[in-house]
Design a protein around this motif. Structure first.
Motif, PDB file in Angstrom:
ATOM      1  N   GLU A  91      47.225 -50.590 102.566  1.00 34.77           N
ATOM      2  CA  GLU A  91      48.332 -50.417 103.496  1.00 34.77           C
ATOM      3  C   GLU A  91      49.185 -49.208 103.136  1.00 34.77           C
ATOM      4  N   GLY A  92      50.000 -48.795 104.107  1.00 37.38           N
ATOM      5  CA  GLY A  92      50.894 -47.660 103.910  1.00 37.38           C
ATOM      6  C   GLY A  92      50.720 -46.643 105.021  1.00 37.38           C
ATOM      7  N   LEU A  93      51.659 -45.729 105.123  1.00 40.77           N
ATOM      8  CA  LEU A  93      51.627 -44.670 106.124  1.00 40.77           C
ATOM      9  C   LEU A  93      51.520 -43.320 105.419  1.00 40.77           C
ATOM     10  N   ALA A  94      50.740 -42.424 106.003  1.00 46.97           N
ATOM     11  CA  ALA A  94      50.592 -41.086 105.422  1.00 46.97           C
ATOM     12  C   ALA A  94      50.671 -40.046 106.523  1.00 46.97           C
ATOM     13  N   ASP A  95      51.477 -39.024 106.294  1.00 41.63           N
ATOM     14  CA  ASP A  95      51.626 -37.905 107.226  1.00 41.63           C
ATOM     15  C   ASP A  95      51.286 -36.638 106.448  1.00 41.63           C
ATOM     16  N   SER A 117      58.646 -44.893 112.174  1.00 35.00           N
ATOM     17  CA  SER A 117      58.121 -45.949 111.295  1.00 35.00           C
ATOM     18  C   SER A 117      58.334 -45.592 109.829  1.00 35.00           C
ATOM     19  N   LEU A 118      58.093 -44.328 109.483  1.00 32.20           N
ATOM     20  CA  LEU A 118      58.309 -43.884 108.103  1.00 32.20           C
ATOM     21  C   LEU A 118      59.777 -44.029 107.705  1.00 32.20           C
ATOM     22  N   ALA A 119      60.660 -43.666 108.630  1.00 31.79           N
ATOM     23  CA  ALA A 119      62.096 -43.757 108.336  1.00 31.79           C
ATOM     24  C   ALA A 119      62.517 -45.209 108.135  1.00 31.79           C
ATOM     25  N   MET A 120      61.983 -46.097 108.952  1.00 25.18           N
ATOM     26  CA  MET A 120      62.315 -47.519 108.825  1.00 25.18           C
ATOM     27  C   MET A 120      61.824 -48.070 107.489  1.00 25.18           C
ATOM     28  N   LYS A 126      64.072 -46.774 104.725  1.00 26.93           N
ATOM     29  CA  LYS A 126      65.353 -47.475 104.742  1.00 26.93           C
ATOM     30  C   LYS A 126      65.210 -48.876 104.150  1.00 26.93           C
ATOM     31  N   ALA A 127      64.084 -49.535 104.485  1.00 32.22           N
ATOM     32  CA  ALA A 127      63.844 -50.875 103.945  1.00 32.22           C
ATOM     33  C   ALA A 127      63.701 -50.828 102.430  1.00 32.22           C
ATOM     34  N   GLN A 128      63.011 -49.781 101.930  1.00 25.63           N
ATOM     35  CA  GLN A 128      62.828 -49.671 100.482  1.00 25.63           C
ATOM     36  C   GLN A 128      64.161 -49.444  99.767  1.00 25.63           C
ATOM     37  N   GLU A 129      65.067 -48.741 100.444  1.00 24.13           N
ATOM     38  CA  GLU A 129      66.372 -48.456  99.825  1.00 24.13           C
ATOM     39  C   GLU A 129      67.129 -49.740  99.496  1.00 24.13           C
ATOM     40  N   ARG A 130      67.030 -50.711 100.375  1.00 21.09           N
ATOM     41  CA  ARG A 130      67.789 -51.943 100.146  1.00 21.09           C
ATOM     42  C   ARG A 130      67.175 -52.802  99.037  1.00 21.09           C
TER      43      ARG A 130
END
Length: 747
Positions: free
Chosen positions: A190-194, A416-419, A422-426
């Motif tokens: 899993e994960g996103l890559a750009d 999606s990457l930004a979300m 942001k989730a990881q920050e919390r």
């Protein structure tokens, strides 16, 4: 009238080459090409069919059939004689076409007056592009010279199709390598890559297709073949393998030294092709022959053919001996397949990996998980579609790949990457807090690892230890059995990097789809149920003893945790533990430092061991549920089979009840129990597993934050009550109920 041989062939190729050089749009070129071929071969009809998509051929140009049929007549792959040529890659040479099996009459073309039919595939390096057809009123078979000549012409057209010669205003065919493409595959990591495409084996571009001097071209080819043979001999001399693998490599050498292979390429040069085009033509033709054979061994030799052709083309064109290109910014590796050693050489520079082949449990998948790099496999056509440096976006959650994405896709992907960011920050603020539920239960969260490079994550993620260290990667990445001293140094560094936190070393887990390059692979109808993991270790005790010696020496006075994989019956655990105890006694006799203490455990990956005698649960120092394999065998669903593997859910009440039973047996015996696998890192599944009584979860480091976030808000008593109620009510799945339960919590 028969075709007039070599000089006419060369003349035709030169005229075609001149046509391609003219400034005109793609449709005009196609029209001129069909006219030139018909004139040169003195036949009434020449037509070119090209693929519109994977399953549809379209009549794109014709000389002799009704002009109105162009871009109107379409055939499915396998339909009619044209479709049959495209499907099989075979030539059809019929004097009386209507009498041929599968013939389909297309009234709009006006072809009913033409009896003879010669269809030749348009293909390049294994990629099917279309079909070239000539027809005549006279009922006759085309001669061997004519067939060979039209094959050479087909090769030239294929190359020019690949290079975009038939594009432009008025052309119906979309330009390859310029449009955005969505390819769906299978998610493995899993994960996103750009990022940008890095082709593991870039396609060699052939631009000089026609020769002016056959003698010079033949000399170039022969010199390149000589160099290829030297390179192959040198490569094989450095490769140390067993007898059976040596025979395979000698077959590879035999291909390189085939006189008939070179002879056929020289014949194409005599007919007017350049050395590069001759290599490409022979590669495509031979590949089509191999693809049609039912013999699996011969079909496997296609890899040898592909590799040799690519090497020879690189020598001729000078387009590089390795990757052929510099590594782009934010590289996403694209390949048909790749070995673990090659993948580890790229390392963490990669942002993502996309493979045309591969499997869920392949070497590449193991390394990708260890490196936490998004991986999509079975992405059909990606190698053909992608060029080095192309913009690419990989969605490892959905198993989708966006090549040269448009603005809308880029915007959605970046959102999606930004979300996610942001989730990881919390989760950062939770790193040093315990995963304590509202009902007072503390769940230990550990990380999985397989490389020493993973260990820095033990601190940054807040992991309480390494719940599973996969030791097979050091074996898979080596061309021979690793030396005991080298392994001991690696294991010692791993313990050092853990800073005193526990590291549970799983002994060598090979077999099934994890095959060592230097070990003979047995032919098994179902490898997942075959000779693998502890079964290999108990049969090849020298390897197991060597690895255990390395672990003992690496510990050097520190605690040591050893975990045996794929135990199916108590006797296997007894034998493995006896071997470990014997090695401890031997190390003591040799005067070596022993571990401070040794904890011996086993993985519960088969239903049989879950029902082992109580003695097993009492005598093991710790146990770990291997969720991936256990679920596979519980549901009888091969996790390599995309058709069935997603049908079965960890949140099935039946599977959760099984986990609860295992947990109770471990609790009754006073033996610590953990759960390893992908499901441990999914918050909803982790919550349900914890509710079953499992107090230790091991997962990817990046999953620890999300799992901890949810556990700290949940009441396990409530979740267990929901599970009990669902089972009593006869419900088969908990996903909907648990999703509703966590809705107000997960904010």
């Amino acid at each position: 009238m028969p075709y007039r041989g070599e000089s006419e062939s060369r003349k035709l190729l030169k005229r075609l080459h001149e046509t391609f050089a003219e400034k005109s749009d793609g449709q005009a070129r196609l029209d001129m090409v069909t006219g030139l071929i018909a004139e040169s071969m003195e036949t009434e009809v020449c037509s070119i069919y090209l693929f519109r998509d994977d399953d549809t051929l379209e009549l794109c140009a014709t000389h002799g059939l009704n002009a109105e049929a162009v871009h109107q007549t379409r055939l499915k792959l396998g339909e009619g004689l044209v479709g049959r040529v495209a499907l099989t890659g075979d030539i059809i040479n019929a004097a009386d076409a209507p009498s041929q099996k599968g013939f389909r009459y297309m009234a709009e073309t006006g072809e009913e007056v033409f009896s003879s039919f010669l269809g030749v595939p348009l293909q390049r390096q294994g990629d099917k592009l279309g079909v070239l057809v000539v027809q005549s009123r006279e009922a006759r078979s085309y001669s061997e010279d004519e067939v060979y000549g039209i094959q050479v012409v087909a090769m030239l057209i294929s190359e020019m199709t690949e290079l975009g010669a038939f594009l432009g205003e008025g052309a119906a065919m979309a330009q390859r390598h310029t449009q955005q493409v969505l390819i769906r595959g299978t998610s493995v990591q899993e994960g996103l890559a750009d990022g940008h495409v890095l082709l593991h084996e870039p396609r060699v571009v052939v631009t000089n297709l026609v020769n002016d001097d056959p003698e010079k071209e033949r000399a170039r080819l022969e010199a390149a073949v000589d160099q290829l043979r030297i390179n192959v001999d040198s490569m094989l001399a450095k490769t140390q393998v067993g007898k059976e693998d040596r025979e395979v490599l000698e077959t590879y050498r035999m291909f390189a030294r085939s006189r008939s292979w070179v002879k056929r390429m020289c014949e194409s040069i005599e007919l007017g092709l350049s050395a590069e085009a001759a290599v490409d033509k022979e590669h495509s033709t031979a590949r089509a022959r191999l693809e049609s054979t039912p013999d699996p061994y011969i079909r496997e030799r296609m890899q040898d053919l592909d590799d040799l052709a690519r090497r020879l083309l690189r020598i001729l064109t000078g387009q590089g001996s390795d990757t052929g290109a510099e590594i782009p910014v934010n590289p996403v590796l694209v390949a048909r397949n790749i070995g673990p050693g090659e993948l580890m050489e790229y390392g963490r520079r990669l942002k993502g990996i996309v493979l045309e082949q591969g499997s869920v449990g392949s070497h590449a998948a193991i390394v990708a998980r260890a490196l936490a790099i998004p991986l999509v496999i079975r992405a059909k056509g990606i190698v053909t579609e992608a060029l080095n440096g192309d913009h690419i976006m990989v969605d490892g959650e959905q198993g989708s790949v966006h090549l040269r994405p448009g603005d809308a896709v880029r915007t959605a992907f970046h959102d999606s990457l930004a979300m996610k960011a942001k989730a990881q920050e919390r989760f950062v603020g939770l790193r040093d807090l315990p995963a304590e539920t509202t009902c007072g239960q503390i769940i230990e969260l550990h990380m999985n690892a397989g490389l020493i490079a993973d260990l820095p994550s033990i601190d940054s993620s807040g992991a309480e230890g390494v719940g599973l260290f996969r030791t097979e990667l050091q074996f898979l990445a080596s061309r021979s059995v690793p030396k005991r001293g080298d392994l001991a140094r690696v294991y010692s560094r791993i313990m050092d990097a853990a800073h005193g936190k526990p590291v549970l070393f799983r002994t060598l887990d090979i077999g099934s789809d994890k095959v060592l390059p230097y070990m003979k692979r047995p032919e098994e109808p179902n490898p997942a149920l075959g000779w693998r993991a502890i079964r290999v270790g108990l049969d090849k005790r020298g390897v197991m003893r060597m690895q255990l010696q390395a672990l003992i020496r690496a510990a050097a006075g520190r605690p040591l945790w050893v975990m045996f994989p794929f135990v199916a019956q108590i006797e296997e655990f007894d034998q493995a533990r006896d071997i470990l105890n014997a090695e401890l006694a031997n190390e003591h006799r040799l005067g070596h430092s022993l571990p401070e203490r040794v904890q011996v455990g086993a993985m519960i990956e088969t239903p049989s061991i879950a029902f082992a005698p109580d003695r097993f649960f009492k005598e093991a120092d710790f146990l770990s549920i291997g969720g991936n394999d256990l679920k596979q065998f519980f549901f009888a669903a091969d996790r390599e089979n995309e058709r069935v593997r997603r049908r079965y859910d960890t949140l099935s009440t039946a599977f959760l009840e099984f986990v609860c039973q295992i947990s109770k047996r471990a609790q009754d015996a006073g033996t610590p129990l953990s759960f390893c696998g992908e499901d441990a890192g999914r918050p909803l599944e982790a919550l349900a597993i914890a509710a079953c009584g499992v107090r230790k979860l091991s997962m990817r480091p990046t999953s620890i934050g999300p799992v901890k976030h949810l556990l700290r808000q949940a009441n396990l008593d409530d979740v267990r009550a929901q599970l009990d109620a669902a089972r009593a009510a006869g419900e088969s799945n908990m996903r909907t109920a648990l999703t509703q339960y966590i809705g107000p919590l997960d904010r």
